[in-house]
Scaffold this active site. Structure first.
Site, PDB file in Angstrom:
ATOM      1  N   ASN A 199       0.858  -1.207   0.000  1.00 30.23           N
ATOM      2  CA  ASN A 199       0.000   0.000   0.000  1.00 30.23           C
ATOM      3  C   ASN A 199       0.881   1.240   0.000  1.00 30.23           C
ATOM      4  OD1 ASN A 199       0.413   0.916   2.879  1.00 30.23           O
ATOM      5  ND2 ASN A 199      -0.350  -1.164   3.241  1.00 30.23           N
TER       6      ASN A 199
ATOM      7  N   LYS B 233       8.589 -17.638  -9.510  1.00 31.17           N
ATOM      8  CA  LYS B 233       7.952 -16.475 -10.127  1.00 31.17           C
ATOM      9  C   LYS B 233       6.765 -16.931 -10.982  1.00 31.17           C
ATOM     10  CE  LYS B 233       8.806 -12.621 -13.157  1.00 31.17           C
ATOM     11  NZ  LYS B 233       9.513 -12.219 -14.361  1.00 31.17           N
TER      12      LYS B 233
ATOM     13  N   PHE C 201      -5.400   4.298  14.313  1.00 25.03           N
ATOM     14  CA  PHE C 201      -5.528   5.282  13.229  1.00 25.03           C
ATOM     15  C   PHE C 201      -6.689   4.879  12.341  1.00 25.03           C
ATOM     16  CE2 PHE C 201      -2.024   8.372  12.718  1.00 25.03           C
ATOM     17  CZ  PHE C 201      -1.377   8.111  13.915  1.00 25.03           C
TER      18      PHE C 201
ATOM     19  N   ASP D 237      -5.277  -5.879   4.879  1.00 20.27           N
ATOM     20  CA  ASP D 237      -6.416  -6.638   5.423  1.00 20.27           C
ATOM     21  C   ASP D 237      -6.445  -8.060   4.864  1.00 20.27           C
ATOM     22  OD1 ASP D 237      -7.364  -4.564   6.993  1.00 20.27           O
ATOM     23  OD2 ASP D 237      -8.424  -3.636   5.308  1.00 20.27           O
TER      24      ASP D 237
ATOM     25  N   LYS E 149     -14.803   2.694  14.040  1.00 23.93           N
ATOM     26  CA  LYS E 149     -13.546   1.945  14.233  1.00 23.93           C
ATOM     27  C   LYS E 149     -13.094   2.024  15.689  1.00 23.93           C
ATOM     28  CE  LYS E 149     -11.610   1.914   9.725  1.00 23.93           C
ATOM     29  NZ  LYS E 149     -10.775   2.539   8.715  1.00 23.93           N
TER      30      LYS E 149
HETATM   31  N1  CTP Z   1      -5.210  -2.422  11.641  1.00 18.61           N
HETATM   32  C1  CTP Z   1      -4.610  -3.530  12.207  1.00 18.61           C
HETATM   33  N2  CTP Z   1      -4.673  -4.734  11.560  1.00 18.61           N
HETATM   34  C2  CTP Z   1      -5.324  -4.854  10.382  1.00 18.61           C
HETATM   35  C3  CTP Z   1      -5.933  -3.726   9.795  1.00 18.61           C
HETATM   36  C4  CTP Z   1      -5.839  -2.520  10.450  1.00 18.61           C
HETATM   37  O1  CTP Z   1      -4.014  -3.421  13.293  1.00 18.61           O
HETATM   38  N3  CTP Z   1      -5.352  -6.029   9.793  1.00 18.61           N
HETATM   39  C5  CTP Z   1      -5.148  -1.131  12.380  1.00 18.61           C
HETATM   40  C6  CTP Z   1      -4.356  -0.049  11.695  1.00 18.61           C
HETATM   41  O2  CTP Z   1      -3.015  -0.088  12.106  1.00 18.61           O
HETATM   42  C7  CTP Z   1      -5.055   1.207  12.192  1.00 18.61           C
HETATM   43  C8  CTP Z   1      -6.492   0.768  12.346  1.00 18.61           C
HETATM   44  O3  CTP Z   1      -6.460  -0.655  12.466  1.00 18.61           O
HETATM   45  O4  CTP Z   1      -4.594   1.638  13.439  1.00 18.61           O
HETATM   46  C9  CTP Z   1      -7.428   1.125  11.234  1.00 18.61           C
HETATM   47  O5  CTP Z   1      -6.892   0.769   9.996  1.00 18.61           O
HETATM   48  P1  CTP Z   1      -7.665   1.092   8.654  1.00 18.61           P
HETATM   49  O6  CTP Z   1      -6.904   0.523   7.510  1.00 18.61           O
HETATM   50  O7  CTP Z   1      -8.073   2.539   8.623  1.00 18.61           O
HETATM   51  O8  CTP Z   1      -9.003   0.298   8.878  1.00 18.61           O
HETATM   52  P2  CTP Z   1      -9.465  -1.183   8.709  1.00 18.61           P
HETATM   53  O9  CTP Z   1      -9.754  -1.724  10.078  1.00 18.61           O
HETATM   54  O10 CTP Z   1      -8.525  -1.953   7.878  1.00 18.61           O
HETATM   55  O11 CTP Z   1     -10.861  -0.980   7.994  1.00 18.61           O
HETATM   56  P3  CTP Z   1     -11.205  -0.628   6.466  1.00 18.61           P
HETATM   57  O12 CTP Z   1     -10.030  -1.113   5.654  1.00 18.61           O
HETATM   58  O13 CTP Z   1     -12.423  -1.407   6.240  1.00 18.61           O
HETATM   59  O14 CTP Z   1     -11.391   0.854   6.416  1.00 18.61           O
END
Ligand code: CTP
Length: 405
Positions: free
Chosen positions: A210, A289, A323, A279, A337
């Site tokens: 990302n 590869k 965050f 996620d 969240k």
């Molecule tokens: N986070 C985490 N583990 C994951 C996904 C997210 O610990 N697998 C944490 C991030 O470090 C951040 C928070 O959750 O502090 C929110 O991350 P964000 O990407 O904004 O949200 P998601 O929970 O992934 O939700 P979405 O992608 O549906 O917005």
């Protein structure tokens, strides 16, 4: 408060107030700080290096190309070793150089290399101080986290009355001691911060990643360290330099981050999840590869654990900070969240705003708290956001705090 073992670099530039800096050095030495002095050539017209050497009991730096007195490459050595820098007096010229990154003598070169907090005490004629160029330079420096002390108002050496006078030595020293007192907010606490974007391997060549640069998390690690916390940075791959005094644990995938963070969690007082965690990950990592076939293909993804949510379930006395990077309905999504992941403070940012989010040196954030209260901030440098965050964390931990600036 004593400043024992604090290494402070005092930069003196060419203004009449330079004679007052001798008193700044004397007062700091009385507080047992270790003082190093760097002077510009023009400063030496106002006060001699001998005076400063006698007061600080250390060699005084003027030239970039002298024989090294202390460390190998002097300007870099100094920059890496000091706990703070104070430039007093700071002329309009040095402020302009700092704002634009000009490094044409010893002091300006150190100022460009230093990572410790920088203070400036501007001193100049009233008209020069109010010139839009000086004001823009000061605003830019403040935005980058430079602490500006004064200037004061009153009679000026040029015969006019107005603002632009250097703050009195006692006030300058007071700002530094207040900073160091404030900077002990998290002394004795253990903090863990995650940073960067995880990478989920697809085959030996490719991964799913990302756009996170890691800058926000690294700035938080720096601010936690400045605040006296024993700081661990669990970082996905980035190009960033580990802040001084911080222990970095490198990880690549969400699962590696999960193991590192969960393993350390019980002994932590604070955990801040600034990392952008994938996620999903590919269901299999190909050993070789993956070759193109010329036809479309489907990638199967499986969910990664939500590290923050897991910490929210497991937490006992820890302060947990999450965050939320959103592209729409910022406050609604962020509030959800915060509740879902059981965090004590949620930093919400709309990553579509110019000056916010991934890759940007600045951020525009709101802090959300479970009691429904909220703090909104303007566009700030990420280190400034981090310092605000650390302050709120200290408050949540119930630490005694002095008012700062
Ligand atoms: N986070 C985490 N583990 C994951 C996904 C997210 O610990 N697998 C944490 C991030 O470090 C951040 C928070 O959750 O502090 C929110 O991350 P964000 O990407 O904004 O949200 P998601 O929970 O992934 O939700 P979405 O992608 O549906 O917005």
């Amino acid at each position: 408060m004593m400043l024992t073992e604090k290494k402070i670099l005092v930069g003196i530039t060419g203004g009449i107030a330079a004679y007052k800096t001798a008193e700044v050095v004397r007062l700091l030495c009385k507080l047992q700080a270790q003082i190093h002095v760097a002077m510009t050539k023009s400063a030496t017209e106002f006060i001699t290096p001998l005076t400063l050497r006698s007061l600080s009991s250390n060699p005084v730096y003027v030239d970039l190309f002298n024989e090294p007195k202390l460390w190998n490459v002097e300007h870099i050595g100094l920059a890496e070793h000091v706990d703070a820098v104070i430039v007093a007096p700071a002329t309009a010229n040095i402020l302009a150089k700092m704002a634009t990154g000009i490094a044409d003598d010893f002091l300006s070169t150190v100022l460009l290399a230093v990572r410790a907090p920088i203070f400036v005490a501007p001193a100049m004629n009233h008209a020069m101080y109010h010139h839009p160029a000086t004001q823009v330079n000061l605003a830019l420096l403040k935005q980058r986290g430079v602490h500006v002390i004064g200037p004061g108002t009153g009679f000026q050496a040029c015969g006019t009355d107005g603002d632009g006078r250097m703050s009195e030595p006692a006030e300058i020293v007071e700002s530094l001691t207040r900073f160091f007192a404030g900077s002990a907010w998290l002394k004795g606490k253990k903090a863990l911060v995650t940073a960067g974007g995880t990478q989920e391997p697809l085959d030996p060549v490719r991964y799913l990643g990302n756009r996170s640069s890691g800058r926000m998390g690294y700035a938080i690690a720096q601010a936690l360290q400045e605040a006296g916390a024993e700081t661990i940075l669990v970082s996905a791959p980035t190009d960033l330099q580990t802040p001084q005094g911080v222990t970095r644990i490198g990880v690549q995938t969400a699962l590696e981050m999960y193991d590192a963070v969960l393993g350390l969690f019980p002994e932590m007082d604070v955990v801040i999840k600034a990392a952008a965690v994938a996620d999903y990950r590919p269901s299999v990592e190909a050993e070789q590869k993956i070759k193109k076939t010329g036809t479309s293909c489907t990638l199967e993804l499986v969910p990664n654990p939500d590290i923050l949510a897991e910490l929210g379930r497991k937490k006992t006395s820890q302060v947990l900070v999450g965050f939320a990077a959103e592209t729409e309905n910022l406050l609604v999504n962020a509030t959800l969240k915060m509740q879902k992941k059981n965090v004590d403070l949620l930093v919400a940012n709309d990553i579509t705003k110019p000056g916010a989010g991934f890759g940007s040196p600045t951020n525009i954030v709101s802090f959300l708290f479970p009691d429904g209260s909220r703090m909104d901030f303007p566009q700030l440098n990420k280190l400034e956001v981090a310092r605000h965050l650390v302050r709120e964390i200290a408050r949540l931990l119930g630490m005694e705090m002095e008012t700062k600036e």
